[in-house]
Design an enzyme around this catalytic site. Sequence first.
Site, mmCIF file in Angstrom:
data_model
loop_
_atom_site.group_PDB
_atom_site.id
_atom_site.type_symbol
_atom_site.label_atom_id
_atom_site.label_comp_id
_atom_site.label_asym_id
_atom_site.label_seq_id
_atom_site.Cartn_x
_atom_site.Cartn_y
_atom_site.Cartn_z
ATOM 1 N N ASP A 7 -13.982 7.771 -11.493
ATOM 2 C CA ASP A 7 -12.720 7.583 -12.215
ATOM 3 C C ASP A 7 -11.736 6.819 -11.322
ATOM 4 O O ASP A 7 -11.879 6.802 -10.104
ATOM 5 C CB ASP A 7 -12.178 8.984 -12.572
ATOM 6 C CG ASP A 7 -10.819 8.945 -13.202
ATOM 7 O OD1 ASP A 7 -10.548 8.016 -13.983
ATOM 8 O OD2 ASP A 7 -10.025 9.872 -12.917
ATOM 9 N N ASP A 9 -7.709 6.529 -11.931
ATOM 10 C CA ASP A 9 -6.405 7.163 -11.724
ATOM 11 C C ASP A 9 -6.559 8.551 -11.127
ATOM 12 O O ASP A 9 -7.273 9.395 -11.663
ATOM 13 C CB ASP A 9 -5.648 7.276 -13.061
ATOM 14 C CG ASP A 9 -5.287 5.903 -13.609
ATOM 15 O OD1 ASP A 9 -5.013 4.996 -12.808
ATOM 16 O OD2 ASP A 9 -5.299 5.739 -14.839
ATOM 17 N N ASP A 133 -10.832 13.571 -12.052
ATOM 18 C CA ASP A 133 -9.858 14.650 -11.850
ATOM 19 C C ASP A 133 -9.527 15.362 -13.160
ATOM 20 O O ASP A 133 -8.840 16.384 -13.142
ATOM 21 C CB ASP A 133 -8.548 14.099 -11.253
ATOM 22 C CG ASP A 133 -7.847 13.162 -12.211
ATOM 23 O OD1 ASP A 133 -8.444 12.109 -12.537
ATOM 24 O OD2 ASP A 133 -6.736 13.479 -12.663
#
Length: 173
Positions: A7, A9, A133
């Site tokens: 991922d 961000d 996250d």
Amino acid sequence: MKRIAIDMDEVISAFSLKCLQLFNADCQTKYTLANLHGKLLTELDQRFHEKVNDYLAEESFFLNLDVMEGSQEALRRLSKQYDIFIVTAAMEFPASLAPKYQWLKKHFPFLNEKHFVFCGDKSIICADYLIDDTPKNLDTFKGEGLLFSAPHNVNNNAYVRLNNWKEVEQYFL
Ligand SMILES: [Mg+2]
């Protein structure tokens, strides 16, 4: 080679930090990442609801994100033994597509740009591992989901947790 989807961000780019900096300047607050523990931005301060879309609509927002500590070195090493794909849900903020691409080319020039995946729903992703996250992205992932620590997810115990890029390297190498 096994395939690791990563991922963007809050995993390789410091998304929340930039949001807090802009919000602090805008609203004369003094929030730090420590204030975000266990909370989303909008849970920290209601005003994020109205503000955050304005911040993200600026191309410069995604261009100027800081790189997460240790991520460049770790991905450089991991890319010798694994197929690395960067997988980012860019459709929530279409203005982020071009700047995210430029950001990746600038900070991760050693990665194959054909392995940049700008998608909507990440459940379409087929890889051996996903480092993210956001728990909801891991919920629908069919490989092994690994939760990258971020202030908002500190209370989630559903996945193997990797606290930083040192721990990612230790896990895979
Ligand atoms: Mg993320």
